[in-house]
Enzyme design. Structure first.
Site, mmCIF file in Angstrom:
data_model
loop_
_atom_site.group_PDB
_atom_site.id
_atom_site.type_symbol
_atom_site.label_atom_id
_atom_site.label_comp_id
_atom_site.label_asym_id
_atom_site.label_seq_id
_atom_site.Cartn_x
_atom_site.Cartn_y
_atom_site.Cartn_z
ATOM 1 N N VAL A 97 0.817 -1.212 0.000
ATOM 2 C CA VAL A 97 0.000 0.000 0.000
ATOM 3 C C VAL A 97 0.848 1.257 0.000
ATOM 4 C CG1 VAL A 97 -0.294 0.321 2.505
ATOM 5 C CG2 VAL A 97 -2.144 0.947 0.937
ATOM 6 N N GLY A 314 -5.937 -6.327 1.310
ATOM 7 C CA GLY A 314 -6.279 -5.400 2.384
ATOM 8 C C GLY A 314 -5.322 -4.225 2.402
ATOM 9 N N GLU A 315 -5.076 -3.665 3.567
ATOM 10 C CA GLU A 315 -4.162 -2.532 3.779
ATOM 11 C C GLU A 315 -4.716 -1.216 3.255
ATOM 12 O OE1 GLU A 315 -0.343 -3.327 2.070
ATOM 13 O OE2 GLU A 315 -0.018 -5.171 3.197
ATOM 14 N N GLY A 316 -5.688 -1.277 2.345
ATOM 15 C CA GLY A 316 -6.161 -0.098 1.639
ATOM 16 C C GLY A 316 -5.726 -0.088 0.191
#
Length: 347
Positions: A97, A314-316
């Site tokens: 990310v 995930g993570e953004g």
């Protein structure tokens, strides 16, 4: 601030929507030729209450991190220590990310809302720990109502801080080993979907672990008798989920678009919508996660994802990837000539 935040959330502005649609019709392109981008730009005008809406720059990503007591049930092969280790990786700029955020010019703020290990102060880190991880949702409520509300307030405060610092768009991020288990429970609880249908492979698990995960989610949802959204969140959610709820709600209250990442953010978005149905006006589905629960949640929220690449990190990451698309949709209204101004004939 939750009461104030909920009171400030309003539906889209009809006049701005009408103005954006009229402007789209005058631009030098066939009507509807930009597909979903046109609808997105119109909706963002309605959110801002002005046409054209502000270009969503600069962008701010908040990664909410927390651990989960349900990890003890063997729902993931990853050790719990990885949550804190990945926070350090985010802060060092070494995660996926971070690379995506650098490409798009988004700032990255990491928020410790419930990491089990003690983290040292660092640049880019907000130490807002409510408790050192949730309780085991398969045995007892993951949080008390008060803890859930405290985590929601953390999210509200972070959103307000980032907007005060100049952010014109907020992006959701998360980190928490085992957090797809509470996500599945939240999605099943809010959408009434079959727990087995919304429980995926998370970071990658074998069939035996997946069966155990489905059983944990199913039993937690069957035992859930709460109807109030905060009580549901407290019973089967995570601290990062609760913080994301506040983050999304404050973005909606401030009329700032919030790009939703994957299954964790989508499950939090369900809780936000249950608390304030009009908050969906601020939500943009960044991508369609490979986690099955994400599609169920987005469908329930009537949000169409902008990107579909089979991501499940995930993570953004999905939210950041969608950012240039969102900016492009708005930039069209600012920069594309009309038929009259360009001297182009149209039917």
């Amino acid at each position: 601030m939750l009461t104030e935040t909920l009171a400030a959330i309003r539906p889209l502005d009809d006049e701005a929507i009408a103005a954006a649609r009229a402007l789209q019709a005058r631009l030098t392109k066939p009507p509807g030729s930009l597909g979903a981008l046109e609808m997105l730009a119109v909706r963002l005008a309605g959110l801002a209450g002005v046409c054209p809406p502000p270009i969503p720059e600069p962008a701010a990503l908040a990664i909410f991190a927390g651990d989960h007591g349900v990890h003890a049930q063997g729902v993931t092969p990853w050790p719990q220590e990885v949550t804190g280790q990945m926070v350090a990786n985010f802060l060092a700029g070494g995660a996926v990310v971070n690379a995506f955020a650098r490409q798009c010019g988004a700032t990255v703020t990491v928020v410790d809302v419930g990491v089990k290990t003690t983290l040292d102060p660092a640049a880019g880190l907000e130490l807002r720990k409510v408790r050192a991880g949730t309780r085991d949702l398969s045995v007892e409520p993951a949080m008390t109502r008060e803890e859930a509300l405290q985590a929601v307030e953390v999210g509200i405060e972070i959103a307000q801080k980032l907007v005060d610092e100049g952010a014109k768009v907020l992006l959701t991020g998360d980190m928490g080993i085992a957090n797809t288990t509470p996500s599945a429970a939240l999605i099943a609880a809010f959408t009434h979907a079959d727990p087995a249908a919304v429980t995926g492979l998370g970071t990658g698990i074998d069939s035996e672990t997946h069966a155990r995960k489905v059983a944990v989610v199913t039993s937690a949802v069957v035992a859930l008798h709460a109807e109030d959204p905060v009580d549901v969140l407290a019973a089967v959610g995570g601290l990062e989920h609760a913080a994301l709820v506040g983050f999304i709600l404050r973005g909606a209250a401030l009329r700032v678009p919030v790009i939703i990442d994957g299954v964790i953010a989508a499950s939090a978005a369900l809780a936000a919508a249950a608390l304030a149905p009009a908050s969906t006006a601020a939500m943009i589905a960044g991508h369609r996660s490979a986690e099955p629960g994400a599609s169920v949640a987005l469908s329930y929220l009537e949000l169409e994802p902008l990107v579909d690449l089979g991501l499940r990190l995930g993570e953004g990451t999905g939210a950041v990837l969608a950012l240039p698309i969102v900016a492009s949709a708005v930039r069209v209204l600012h920069e594309v000539a009309t038929f009259d101004s360009a001297g182009v004939a149209h039917k």
